[in-house]
Design an enzyme around this catalytic site. Structure first.
Site: not given
Ligand code: PLI
Length: 463
Positions: A75, A127-128, A218, A261, A385, A452
């Site tokens: 933990y 970004f969303t 970011d 990513k 998008r 979306f």
């Molecule tokens: O999906 P998360 O919560 O791990 O990360 C959010 C996120 C933050 N910044 C950027 C630049 C992103 O591209 C992002 C998430 N992107 C997704 C899910 C995508 O499909 O692009």
């Protein structure tokens, strides 16, 4: 004599495969209707080649899988946390790391920590999830990306750059004390995966130092951005991607990361920073929303896979092949005359739905309709998008109408082969060639936030 390379190739061989399912046209029609014409609502078993996102869908290496077996599921104080923290400091330069379940967990924390109601947060395109967390904390996002980013055909090599004149105009209007930070994304997702140059970043650093404003980076796709600097910016040709990544990060003091990513894991993220006081406050907050500060919602094994993935992600051979595959798909479409965002970005090829579907007005969501049409044609899943993703202005309730109305063909890392890219290109070329038959869409159900993801649509009959 140095070996001459004619082409890139994957710097790995395949040890295990996952069988794909092909689908029939009838089954696809049924599936997309059931999904309300939204590719997010399809079941993955109804998809042939899945280019919805590059998030959490990478193939891990044998080293990462081996690391999963070394999970220290304590933990508190897991050994994997310390491995992750040390890796973040070594590769990215940030001294303190707070793990989070994924990127938006880090965005939530940093927005709560730094934004006061009435603040303005400038950034290089929204970004969303990032913008939503800024707004939920009481801030207003202000786009300060260069104008070139809003034109899909503009070949500018660094379309992610910040326009410092726009930034200065904002400061002159509202004052530095109402700008808690500059929200800087590398490899700007919504612009098409477009990079920021090191020269722009240095100029931004100087401006921020002058006004005492920090940068929140970011860094979700920082390695892809670094690769473009290596390829395109004077003085970086002989530098390793790993060094360039470090240089970028060292020019900023706070970072949010979706490790799903670049960092080659299926789940995970972090908030990182240099300031020990901010770190202490972030630790106080992470225990409320994510978990103890040494796991932040992750299993020990997830943090281990992340630490190993970070190191693999900054390897030149990896990143050259990763971006090479995206560029390969982009070149196939470009040669066939399909309008795409240029230059091709790091993680995806973006189709210009406005130009492919000139008969569908933006309020009938051409990009959403195009993504559904590609799925219907071949079972290839992509993502809208454009106006659907942009949502509505929180104050006026009006739909945002972004200049970019795009479909994203997002390439997972180390998952698909060049032959898959050929199949995708064939389908997109076919659909674009018959685009006149595609109908616009309207909302059948519109969620209040991040519409979306869960929105449902129905086709609009031709007038
Ligand atoms: O999906 P998360 O919560 O791990 O990360 C959010 C996120 C933050 N910044 C950027 C630049 C992103 O591209 C992002 C998430 N992107 C997704 C899910 C995508 O499909 O692009």
């Amino acid at each position: 004599m140095a070996e001459r390379r004619r082409s890139w190739a994957e710097p790995f061989k395949i040890k295990m495969v996952e069988l794909l399912k092909t689908t029939t046209p009838e089954a696809r029609r049924h599936a997309i209707e059931q999904a309300g014409w939204n590719t997010f609502l399809l079941r993955s078993e109804d998809v042939y080649i899945d280019l919805l996102t590059d998030s959490g869908v990478s193939a891990m290496s044998d080293r990462q899988w081996a690391g999963m077996m070394r999970g220290d599921e304590a933990y508190a104080g897991s050994a994997n946390f310390y491995h992750l923290r040390d890796t973040v400091e070594e590769i990215y330069s940030y001294r303190h790391t707070v793990p989070t379940h994924q990127g938006r967990g880090a965005e939530h924390l940093v927005s709560k920590l730094l934004i006061k109601p009435g603040d303005f947060v400038p950034g290089n395109m929204y970004f969303t999830t990032t913008r939503l967390h800024q707004e939920l904390a009481g801030g207003a996002f202000v786009d300060v990306i260069i104008d070139n980013a809003h034109d899909p055909a503009d070949p500018h090599p660094f379309k992610g750059n910040i326009d410092l004149e726009k930034l200065e105009a904002l400061r002159a209007r509202v004052g530095a004390e109402r700008i808690p930070y500059v929200s800087l994304a590398t490899a700007v997702n919504m612009a098409g995966g477009q990079p920021v140059s090191m020269a722009n970043l240095r100029a931004l650093r100087a401006w921020c130092d002058e006004h005492g404003i920090p940068i929140v980076h970011d860094m979700t796709r920082v390695a892809e951005n670094a690769f473009f600097i290596q390829q395109r910016e004077a003085g970086y040709r002989d530098r390793q991607v790993r060094d360039i990544v470090h240089e970028i990060c060292a020019l900023t003091e706070i970072a949010t990361m979706s490790a799903k990513k670049d960092a080659l894991v299926n789940i995970g993220g972090f908030l990182a920073m240099n300031d020990p006081d901010l770190y202490r406050r972030a630790c106080d907050l992470v225990v409320v929303y994510e978990g103890l500060h040494t796991y932040g919602g992750l299993a020990g094994r997830d943090m281990e896979a992340m630490a190993i993935g970070i190191r693999e992600s900054v390897d030149d051979n990896h990143i050259r092949a990763r971006v090479g595959q995206v560029e390969y798909l982009g070149a196939l479409l470009d040669r066939a005359g399909v309008p795409i965002v240029k230059p091709v970005g790091g993680h995806a090829v973006f189709l210009d739905a406005r130009r492919i579907l000139p008969h569908i007005p933006q309020h009938q969501f051409p990009a959403q309709a195009l993504a559904a049409a590609i799925y219907l044609d071949s079972g290839v899943r992509s993502m809208e998008r454009g106006a659907v993703s942009a949502g509505r202005d929180k104050e006026t309730g009006e739909n945002y109408m972004p200049s970019l109305e795009l479909v994203r063909l997002t390439i997972p890392r180390r998952v698909y082969t060049q032959a898959h890219m050929d199949v995708v290109a064939e389908s997109v070329i076919e659909v674009a060639g018959n685009a006149g038959q595609i109908l616009g869409l309207r909302f059948a159900y519109e969620p209040e936030q991040l519409r979306f993801f869960l929105g449902r649509f129905e086709p609009v009959s031709p007038a």
